[in-house]
Design an enzyme around this catalytic site. Structure first.
Site, PDB file in Angstrom:
ATOM      1  N   CYS A  78       1.091  -0.918  -0.122  1.00  0.00           N
ATOM      2  CA  CYS A  78      -0.088  -0.292   0.138  1.00  0.00           C
ATOM      3  C   CYS A  78       1.101   1.085   0.220  1.00  0.00           C
ATOM      4  O   CYS A  78       2.411   1.553   0.719  1.00  0.00           O
ATOM      5  CB  CYS A  78      -1.090  -0.081   1.090  1.00  0.00           C
ATOM      6  SG  CYS A  78      -1.980  -1.589   1.237  1.00  0.00           S
ATOM      7  N   ASP A  79       0.359   1.816  -0.656  1.00  0.00           N
ATOM      8  CA  ASP A  79       0.952   3.476  -0.339  1.00  0.00           C
ATOM      9  C   ASP A  79      -0.003   4.845  -1.217  1.00  0.00           C
ATOM     10  O   ASP A  79      -1.045   4.828  -2.033  1.00  0.00           O
ATOM     11  CB  ASP A  79       2.005   4.022  -1.602  1.00  0.00           C
ATOM     12  CG  ASP A  79       2.893   4.686  -1.079  1.00  0.00           C
ATOM     13  OD1 ASP A  79       4.266   4.236  -1.005  1.00  0.00           O
ATOM     14  OD2 ASP A  79       2.557   5.694  -2.092  1.00  0.00           O
ATOM     15  N   SER A  80       0.696   5.682  -0.081  1.00  0.00           N
ATOM     16  CA  SER A  80      -0.697   6.906   0.065  1.00  0.00           C
ATOM     17  C   SER A  80       0.214   8.210  -0.415  1.00  0.00           C
ATOM     18  O   SER A  80       1.100   8.092  -0.136  1.00  0.00           O
ATOM     19  CB  SER A  80      -1.484   6.877   1.221  1.00  0.00           C
ATOM     20  OG  SER A  80      -1.976   5.648   1.969  1.00  0.00           O
TER      21      SER A  80
END
Length: 218
Positions: A78-80
């Site tokens: 995941c990455d934001s």
């Protein structure tokens, strides 16, 4: 629960918030930090950036795992990033950067994008997507910004804010899934699992007991 081989979920992230989100949903992931250098991916498209980084994180952890015959291992990267005022904002470089961001963001809104990449090691299949949520920031004062930045929390998170920590009071409202802002959308994870012919209920490691008595508050 399914009669198939038990599912093992490996979270390719050092984020305590992502792990807590999974745990709160009855999922106890193994955690392996990817070590991916996020500066390697350069683009001015927020959705493309967060998804590519999520993909790189999952793939980096994938190479360190050895699947077994008695379980089915899934890796979640995941990455934001925050899309704000035509810019893509990840973690602030330092406290000065975080302060400047908040001075710009207060009283305005941005879109938090969280990329998710789920890989089934044995099957060699991958499902991925981006969840996006609009965030409306409070018109915070200079003193509130200085005090918040001094805690160090904004330096560790994309966009320099949280909704599940000290930054929560500084977010007036959101439009979309709160989990996206935390960094992991559980409804999206459910859909990605379904794309890989899995059920999120097969990842449950704890279930609330039946006939539980809840003491009313106040």
């Amino acid at each position: 629960m399914s009669d198939a081989a038990p599912l093992r979920l490996v979270l390719a992230s050092a984020s305590p918030a992502r792990r807590k989100s999974l745990q709160a949903a009855g999922i106890e992931p193994d955690v392996l930090v990817s070590g991916v250098d996020e500066s390697l991916v350069v683009t001015d498209r927020a959705e493309e950036l967060c998804l590519e980084l999520a993909r790189l994180k999952a793939q980096a952890v994938l190479t360190r795992l050895r699947p077994t015959d008695d379980e089915r291992t899934l890796v979640l990267g995941c990455d934001s990033v925050l899309a704000f005022d035509g810019e893509v904002l990840g973690k602030p470089a330092d406290s000065t950067d975080a302060t400047r961001r908040w001075e710009r963001m207060r009283g305005r809104s941005g879109v938090l994008h969280s990329g998710h990449c789920l890989i089934d090691i044995v099957a060699g299949r991958r499902a991925e997507a981006v969840a996006s949520t609009t965030v409306h920031f409070a018109d915070v004062s200079d003193d509130e910004i200085a005090t918040y930045v001094a805690t160090g929390e904004p330096l560790a998170v994309a966009g320099a804010f949280t909704i599940d920590g000290l930054g929560g009071p500084f977010v007036e409202r959101i439009e979309g899934d709160p989990g996206t802002v935390v960094g992991l959308s559980l409804p999206l994870l459910r859909r990605l699992l379904a794309d890989l012919d899995c059920r999120i209920t097969d990842l449950w490691t704890k279930v609330a007991p039946g006939n539980q008595t809840v003491e009313p508050l106040g």
